[in-house]
Design a protein around this motif. Sequence first.
Motif, PDB file in Angstrom:
ATOM      1  N   ILE A   1       0.843  -1.202   0.000  1.00  0.00           N
ATOM      2  CA  ILE A   1       0.000   0.000   0.000  1.00  0.00           C
ATOM      3  C   ILE A   1       0.878   1.251   0.000  1.00  0.00           C
ATOM      4  CG2 ILE A   1      -1.745   1.300   1.278  1.00  0.00           C
ATOM      5  CD1 ILE A   1      -2.751  -1.351   2.401  1.00  0.00           C
ATOM      6  N   ALA A   2       1.948   1.231   0.804  1.00  0.00           N
ATOM      7  CA  ALA A   2       2.824   2.409   0.876  1.00  0.00           C
ATOM      8  C   ALA A   2       3.511   2.668  -0.465  1.00  0.00           C
ATOM      9  CB  ALA A   2       3.869   2.213   1.974  1.00  0.00           C
ATOM     10  N   ILE A   3       3.925   1.594  -1.152  1.00  0.00           N
ATOM     11  CA  ILE A   3       4.651   1.756  -2.420  1.00  0.00           C
ATOM     12  C   ILE A   3       3.711   2.238  -3.518  1.00  0.00           C
ATOM     13  CG2 ILE A   3       5.828   0.508  -4.269  1.00  0.00           C
ATOM     14  CD1 ILE A   3       6.896  -1.365  -2.006  1.00  0.00           C
ATOM     15  N   GLU A   4       2.558   1.576  -3.636  1.00  0.00           N
ATOM     16  CA  GLU A   4       1.702   1.860  -4.795  1.00  0.00           C
ATOM     17  C   GLU A   4       0.687   2.967  -4.514  1.00  0.00           C
ATOM     18  OE1 GLU A   4       0.154  -1.887  -6.149  1.00  0.00           O
ATOM     19  OE2 GLU A   4       2.151  -2.600  -6.683  1.00  0.00           O
ATOM     20  N   GLY A   5       0.407   3.225  -3.246  1.00  0.00           N
ATOM     21  CA  GLY A   5      -0.630   4.206  -2.911  1.00  0.00           C
ATOM     22  C   GLY A   5      -0.280   5.640  -3.261  1.00  0.00           C
ATOM     23  N   SER A   6       1.027   5.971  -3.263  1.00  0.00           N
ATOM     24  CA  SER A   6       1.371   7.381  -3.449  1.00  0.00           C
ATOM     25  C   SER A   6       1.285   7.824  -4.907  1.00  0.00           C
ATOM     26  CB  SER A   6       2.752   7.676  -2.875  1.00  0.00           C
ATOM     27  OG  SER A   6       3.662   6.699  -3.292  1.00  0.00           O
ATOM     28  N   ASP A   7       1.374   6.899  -5.864  1.00  0.00           N
ATOM     29  CA  ASP A   7       1.268   7.385  -7.243  1.00  0.00           C
ATOM     30  C   ASP A   7       0.205   6.654  -8.070  1.00  0.00           C
ATOM     31  OD1 ASP A   7       4.611   6.151  -7.540  1.00  0.00           O
ATOM     32  OD2 ASP A   7       2.738   5.027  -7.573  1.00  0.00           O
ATOM     33  N   VAL A   8      -0.794   6.114  -7.389  1.00  0.00           N
ATOM     34  CA  VAL A   8      -1.872   5.448  -8.107  1.00  0.00           C
ATOM     35  C   VAL A   8      -2.899   6.501  -8.536  1.00  0.00           C
ATOM     36  CG1 VAL A   8      -3.256   5.005  -6.036  1.00  0.00           C
ATOM     37  CG2 VAL A   8      -3.445   3.477  -7.986  1.00  0.00           C
ATOM     38  N   ALA A   9      -3.551   6.282  -9.700  1.00  0.00           N
ATOM     39  CA  ALA A   9      -4.582   7.234 -10.149  1.00  0.00           C
ATOM     40  C   ALA A   9      -5.843   7.037  -9.323  1.00  0.00           C
ATOM     41  CB  ALA A   9      -4.878   7.009 -11.625  1.00  0.00           C
ATOM     42  N   TRP A  10      -6.311   8.149  -8.663  1.00  0.00           N
ATOM     43  CA  TRP A  10      -7.490   8.058  -7.793  1.00  0.00           C
ATOM     44  C   TRP A  10      -8.693   7.550  -8.573  1.00  0.00           C
ATOM     45  CZ3 TRP A  10      -7.070  13.534  -5.089  1.00  0.00           C
ATOM     46  CH2 TRP A  10      -5.895  13.551  -4.330  1.00  0.00           C
ATOM     47  N   GLY A  11      -9.392   6.581  -8.017  1.00  0.00           N
ATOM     48  CA  GLY A  11     -10.611   6.095  -8.642  1.00  0.00           C
ATOM     49  C   GLY A  11     -10.391   4.956  -9.627  1.00  0.00           C
ATOM     50  N   SER A  12      -9.123   4.666  -9.962  1.00  0.00           N
ATOM     51  CA  SER A  12      -8.870   3.576 -10.906  1.00  0.00           C
ATOM     52  C   SER A  12      -9.114   2.223 -10.244  1.00  0.00           C
ATOM     53  CB  SER A  12      -7.431   3.654 -11.412  1.00  0.00           C
ATOM     54  OG  SER A  12      -6.544   3.459 -10.324  1.00  0.00           O
ATOM     55  N   LEU A  13      -9.103   1.180 -11.070  1.00  0.00           N
ATOM     56  CA  LEU A  13      -9.289  -0.162 -10.536  1.00  0.00           C
ATOM     57  C   LEU A  13      -8.108  -0.552  -9.641  1.00  0.00           C
ATOM     58  CD1 LEU A  13     -11.364  -2.406 -10.655  1.00  0.00           C
ATOM     59  CD2 LEU A  13     -10.145  -3.394 -12.588  1.00  0.00           C
ATOM     60  N   HIS A  14      -6.926  -0.065 -10.012  1.00  0.00           N
ATOM     61  CA  HIS A  14      -5.725  -0.292  -9.213  1.00  0.00           C
ATOM     62  C   HIS A  14      -5.898   0.305  -7.813  1.00  0.00           C
ATOM     63  CE1 HIS A  14      -1.040   0.261  -8.877  1.00  0.00           C
ATOM     64  NE2 HIS A  14      -1.538  -0.513  -7.945  1.00  0.00           N
ATOM     65  N   TYR A  15      -6.393   1.587  -7.788  1.00  0.00           N
ATOM     66  CA  TYR A  15      -6.665   2.294  -6.534  1.00  0.00           C
ATOM     67  C   TYR A  15      -7.642   1.486  -5.693  1.00  0.00           C
ATOM     68  CZ  TYR A  15      -8.840   6.255  -3.876  1.00  0.00           C
ATOM     69  OH  TYR A  15      -9.355   7.091  -2.923  1.00  0.00           O
ATOM     70  N   SER A  16      -8.706   1.042  -6.347  1.00  0.00           N
ATOM     71  CA  SER A  16      -9.719   0.276  -5.634  1.00  0.00           C
ATOM     72  C   SER A  16      -9.149  -1.031  -5.078  1.00  0.00           C
ATOM     73  CB  SER A  16     -10.890  -0.002  -6.575  1.00  0.00           C
ATOM     74  OG  SER A  16     -11.854  -0.772  -5.938  1.00  0.00           O
ATOM     75  N   SER A  17      -8.268  -1.652  -5.844  1.00  0.00           N
ATOM     76  CA  SER A  17      -7.722  -2.935  -5.387  1.00  0.00           C
ATOM     77  C   SER A  17      -6.819  -2.748  -4.169  1.00  0.00           C
ATOM     78  CB  SER A  17      -6.970  -3.630  -6.517  1.00  0.00           C
ATOM     79  OG  SER A  17      -5.838  -2.889  -6.890  1.00  0.00           O
ATOM     80  N   LEU A  18      -6.189  -1.568  -4.047  1.00  0.00           N
ATOM     81  CA  LEU A  18      -5.387  -1.309  -2.846  1.00  0.00           C
ATOM     82  C   LEU A  18      -6.284  -1.272  -1.600  1.00  0.00           C
ATOM     83  CD1 LEU A  18      -2.784   1.407  -3.921  1.00  0.00           C
ATOM     84  CD2 LEU A  18      -2.443  -1.042  -3.601  1.00  0.00           C
ATOM     85  N   PHE A  19      -7.506  -0.745  -1.777  1.00  0.00           N
ATOM     86  CA  PHE A  19      -8.435  -0.715  -0.639  1.00  0.00           C
ATOM     87  C   PHE A  19      -8.863  -2.121  -0.244  1.00  0.00           C
ATOM     88  CE2 PHE A  19      -9.335   3.605   0.566  1.00  0.00           C
ATOM     89  CZ  PHE A  19      -8.747   4.313  -0.466  1.00  0.00           C
ATOM     90  N   VAL A  20      -8.958  -3.019  -1.224  1.00  0.00           N
ATOM     91  CA  VAL A  20      -9.297  -4.403  -0.870  1.00  0.00           C
ATOM     92  C   VAL A  20      -8.194  -4.994   0.005  1.00  0.00           C
ATOM     93  CG1 VAL A  20      -9.806  -6.706  -1.756  1.00  0.00           C
ATOM     94  CG2 VAL A  20     -10.646  -4.696  -2.972  1.00  0.00           C
ATOM     95  N   THR A  21      -6.924  -4.712  -0.334  1.00  0.00           N
ATOM     96  CA  THR A  21      -5.846  -5.244   0.516  1.00  0.00           C
ATOM     97  C   THR A  21      -5.877  -4.581   1.897  1.00  0.00           C
ATOM     98  OG1 THR A  21      -4.212  -3.662  -0.328  1.00  0.00           O
ATOM     99  CG2 THR A  21      -4.342  -5.781  -1.450  1.00  0.00           C
ATOM    100  N   ALA A  22      -6.304  -3.299   1.941  1.00  0.00           N
ATOM    101  CA  ALA A  22      -6.435  -2.628   3.241  1.00  0.00           C
ATOM    102  C   ALA A  22      -7.545  -3.271   4.078  1.00  0.00           C
ATOM    103  CB  ALA A  22      -6.709  -1.143   3.057  1.00  0.00           C
ATOM    104  N   ILE A  23      -8.631  -3.676   3.406  1.00  0.00           N
ATOM    105  CA  ILE A  23      -9.716  -4.356   4.133  1.00  0.00           C
ATOM    106  C   ILE A  23      -9.203  -5.672   4.722  1.00  0.00           C
ATOM    107  CG2 ILE A  23     -11.972  -5.492   3.897  1.00  0.00           C
ATOM    108  CD1 ILE A  23     -12.603  -3.422   1.676  1.00  0.00           C
ATOM    109  N   ILE A  24      -8.433  -6.414   3.914  1.00  0.00           N
ATOM    110  CA  ILE A  24      -7.864  -7.678   4.416  1.00  0.00           C
ATOM    111  C   ILE A  24      -7.003  -7.400   5.647  1.00  0.00           C
ATOM    112  CG2 ILE A  24      -6.313  -9.609   3.858  1.00  0.00           C
ATOM    113  CD1 ILE A  24      -7.153  -9.195   0.890  1.00  0.00           C
ATOM    114  N   LEU A  25      -6.177  -6.369   5.554  1.00  0.00           N
ATOM    115  CA  LEU A  25      -5.305  -5.975   6.668  1.00  0.00           C
ATOM    116  C   LEU A  25      -6.128  -5.581   7.894  1.00  0.00           C
ATOM    117  CD1 LEU A  25      -2.265  -5.612   7.044  1.00  0.00           C
ATOM    118  CD2 LEU A  25      -2.500  -3.270   6.242  1.00  0.00           C
ATOM    119  N   PHE A  26      -7.194  -4.812   7.657  1.00  0.00           N
ATOM    120  CA  PHE A  26      -8.055  -4.375   8.752  1.00  0.00           C
ATOM    121  C   PHE A  26      -8.668  -5.576   9.463  1.00  0.00           C
ATOM    122  CE2 PHE A  26     -12.065  -3.195  10.635  1.00  0.00           C
ATOM    123  CZ  PHE A  26     -11.772  -2.008  11.282  1.00  0.00           C
ATOM    124  N   ILE A  27      -9.156  -6.544   8.673  1.00  0.00           N
ATOM    125  CA  ILE A  27      -9.804  -7.718   9.275  1.00  0.00           C
ATOM    126  C   ILE A  27      -8.805  -8.509  10.113  1.00  0.00           C
ATOM    127  CG2 ILE A  27     -10.943  -9.924   8.764  1.00  0.00           C
ATOM    128  CD1 ILE A  27     -12.237  -8.490   6.349  1.00  0.00           C
TER     129      ILE A  27
END
Lengths: 284, 335
Positions: free
Chosen positions: B286-312
Motif C-alpha cells: 500500500i505504501a509503495i503503490e498508494g502514493s502514485d496510483v490514479a485516484w478512482g482507478s481499478l488499481h486504486y480500488s484494489s489497494l483498498f481491498v488489501t487494506a480491508i484484508i489488513l483491517f480484518i
Amino acid sequence: MNKKITEKIWFSICGFFAFLTVAALGLLLFSIIREGASVLSWSFVTQPPRKNMTEGGIWPALVGTFYVASLTVLISVPVGIGAAIYLNEYAKQGVIVRVIRLSIRNLAGVPSIVYGLFGLAIFAATLKLGTGLLTAAITLGIMVLPWVITASEEALKSVPISFREGGLALGATKWQTIRQLVLPSAIPGMATGSILGLARAAGETAPIILTGAAYFLPQLPSSLMDGFMALPYHLYILATQHAQATAVRPIAYGTALVLILLVILLNSFAIVLRNYYRQKNELL
Amino acid sequence: MAIIAQKHKEEQQFTKLKVITKEKLTQKSFKVNILDFLVEKAFLVFGLIAVFILCLLLYFLIREGSTALSEVGLMEFLTTTRWYPSSTASQGAGYGALPFIISSFMVTIGALIIAIPWGIFTAIYIAEIAPKRVREILKPTIEILAIFPSVVLGFIALVILSPLIANLFNLSNGLTALTASLILSVMALPTIISISEDSIKSIPKDYREAAYALGASRWETIKTITVPAAKSGIVAGIMLGFGRAVGETMTVLMAAGNAIDMPLKEFFGIVVPNFLTSVRTLTANIAIEGSDVAWGSLHYSSLFVTAIILFIITFVVNLIADLLISRQRSKLGNE
C-alpha cells in the motif's frame, strides 16, 4: 542444592534476555550517534538541502515536521479531551459506553498505513482537499486520537473524587465543578498526553507518505494545502529512494539522529511534567 | 415572655428566609440544569466521535474497495498470486494478493518466534527477579524502544542488519524476510514485555506466599504458579505484539526488499517458507503503490481491498487480545 542450581540457571537466562533488551537499545542508539554525530551541526539543522540533497541540511524537513505535528495536536487534543470528559465524568456504564470503548480500542489497532489510505480517500479525494499539510494533519490527528483520549482519561482519573464532591457540596453544578475544579488539576496530565501525541505524530511516516509529504521542496509550505517535507519521510527518501544512496548516507544518519533526539526529548519532557505534577497532587 | 416572643419572631423570619432562599435556589438551579443538560449532550457528541470515525473508516474502505471487489471478486485477491493491477484486462491484469498475505504472516510470525521468548523472559525478570536498581534501567529502556520511530529502525535494518545477513548467508542482497523479522521483533518487544509484566504483577501476593509455604523455590513458584496464572494476559500481550507487527509499514518497507513473489521453496518435496528471499507485505505494498496510483482507478480500488484484508486481520487479533485481557481480569476478580 539441585533446586538452587536450576533456579540460578533460569534466573540467569531471564537476566540474559533482559540484558539483551538493553543491549539492543544501546546498539541502536550507538550506531546512530556514532555516524550521525559527525554530521550534526548548527548549519545542518538550519540549512536547506543542497545539490540534490547530497549537501546542506534538513531545515525544511524539521519545520515541516513541526508544522504537521502541531496541527495534529491542535486537531486531536480538543476532541480527545472532550471524549475523555464524557467517558470519565458523564457516562454511566451501559451499551453506549461499551460501544465507544470498543471503537477506541479498535481505532488504536488499525495499521497506520490504513489510516493513510483512509485519509487519501476521504480528505484528499472525496472532500477535494488534495494532498498537503491539512490532509496529513487530520489523518494523523485521527490516528493519535485513541492515545489522546486514553491519556486524558488517565489525567481525569487521577483527580481525587473529593474535588467533585466538594464542588457539588458547595452548590456548584456538575459542569461548574468540572470546569473550575476538575479540569484545572487535570490539565498537566492532559498536557503530558498531548506532548506524547506530538512525539508520535513527529515520528510517524506511513500515513504522510500517502497524504502530503513531499520528496523535496525548495521552500517552506505557505498554506495548509501545500505539500511539506518531514524528517521521517526525508530519512526514508535518503535511505531508499535517492539515486546516490551511499553518497547521502551521512545526511541520512544525521537526520535519523535529529529525529531520535526530537522524539526522546519530547517524551522525557512529558515524563518530567507528569512526575512533577503527580508529586504535587500527592501533597494535596 | 419577651424572650419567647423574640425567639418566635426570629423563627418566623428564619422560615421566611428559608422559603426565599429555596425559591431562589430552585429558580437558579433550573436555569443551570438546562445548561448542564446541554453540556452533557455536547460531551456525548465528543464521546461518540470515536464510533463515528470507525464507521467512516469502514464505510470508506468498503466504498473505495467495492469496484475491485465486484469486478475482480474477493477470491481472486485471496487465492491467486499474480499482481498486475495497473494493466488492463487485455494486457493480462492480475489481482492476486496472496504473496502479500503470506509475506505479512511470515514476517510477523518470524518476528514473534524471536520476540516471544525474549519478551516473556524479560518480563519475568522485570516483574519477579530484578533488583530495584536494575529495574530502573530496564523500565526506561523499554519505554524508549516503544517510541523509536519505525523509519529509524528500518534505516538501521537497511544499513547495518542487511549487509550482515548478506554476508552470513552468502546472498547478493541482504533485504530479506529474515531481516524484516529480526527488526520487527525489536518493535513487537515493548508491547509483549509491558503487557506480560503487567499481568504477572497483577497476580496476588497470596499465590506466591502459598507456594513458598509449601516449600517451593522462587523459580518453581514463577514456573508453576505465577506465570501460568498470568497466562491469558501474556497471550494477550503476544496477540497485541502480532497486531502491531502485522500492521507495521516502514520497517518492513525498508528491510524486506519488496519483491512481489511467493516466498516459498520446496524442501524435500515439502513447500516451506523461504526466509532468505525478498518479500513484500500488505502494508508495504500500500505504501509503495498508494502514493502514485490514479485516484478512482481499478488499481486504486484494489489497494483498498488489501487494506480491508489488513483491517480484518488486525481486528480479529486485537479482539482476541481484548477478550483474553478481560478474562484475566475477571478471573483474578472472582478468586
